[in-house]
Design an enzyme around this catalytic site. Sequence first.
Site, PDB file in Angstrom:
ATOM      1  CG  ASP A  10     -24.263  17.198 -47.377  1.00  0.00           C
ATOM      2  OD1 ASP A  10     -25.147  17.008 -48.565  1.00  0.00           O
ATOM      3  OD2 ASP A  10     -24.648  17.316 -46.324  1.00  0.00           O
ATOM      4  CG  ASP A  15     -26.784  15.337 -50.811  1.00  0.00           C
ATOM      5  OD1 ASP A  15     -26.303  16.346 -50.853  1.00  0.00           O
ATOM      6  OD2 ASP A  15     -27.175  15.213 -49.396  1.00  0.00           O
ATOM      7  CG  ASP A 250     -29.783  18.131 -50.852  1.00  0.00           C
ATOM      8  OD1 ASP A 250     -29.790  19.418 -50.483  1.00  0.00           O
ATOM      9  OD2 ASP A 250     -29.274  17.362 -50.413  1.00  0.00           O
TER      10      ASP A 250
END
Length: 318
Positions: A10, A15, A250
Amino acid sequence: MKRKLVVDVDTGVDDAQAIMLALATPTVDILAITCTHGNTSLDNSCKNTLRVLKVCKRLDIPVYRGSSEPLLGRVFHACDFHGKDGLGDAPDPNAPGLDLLQKEGAIQALIRIVDQNPGQVSLVATGPLTNLALAVKLDPRLPEKLNSLYIMGGNTESRGNTTVCGEFNFVADPEAAYIVLNRFSCPTYIAGWEFSCRNKLPWSFCDAWLAQDTDKARFMKRIFSHTMKMAQTERYQKEVVEGSGFASCDSYAIAAAIDDSFVTESEKVAVTVELEGTNTRGMMVLDYMELLKKKHTVTILKKVDLDRFKDMLMSSLK
């Protein structure tokens, strides 16, 4: 042989950091990136992914459009933390357009790629698990064809960062998290919220990381500025575990999928997700008493090799 990854994102700042870490690893082959709602809208998630690939000169990697909303419930975004666009509200007028997305949908692409590479694909999910839940609904045999699943999400001590007891990715789609943790029978590794906080790096490392004289480092410094300020606010400090520091949440899941030696301590336990509690909806539940009678257990990450992590992050911006 290179490790084959499919990354479900996302794409917000964390990310982006995780994707760049994977792209800088020569032993990894990213077969595809599938996008979902979460840190920002689905359109922004797709655009941001393409921006990351462009700065890394890897627009050859196919990007697929996935779910724009959770299975049930209301939509959550992390716009206050990552910026309204997910990348720190630092726009690029020359960013790639959505016309570069693949025509095939993310869920169909995920099923197809795993079918074409049985037993070889490690799936890394760093956002809400909507795409994965829909994929296993369409193909119940998908988990047995995967090599492994790595998730950034959930919590182990009921410490919330979005609700009283809920971590963002699971709260953003509790039903999807429930389906994935109860349907995916492949080896599963979870990098939870408290784990990420306890394996933080000092802000002094972050300064040196961003100071590298490269286009990648300059890109990261621009998009990360807003999030860095938010991470040092009083509100955020109440959410984190054991003090201040740099936690690229992440990136821990990606690093674990890339390098078996990265994780130095873990535990195996059956888990599920609470769906009905007034204060606990979206909370990951660990079944230490084995009351759930589940055959499948997951590996909960606890400690990592922080020196190795520093090296991986530094290399990602070179």
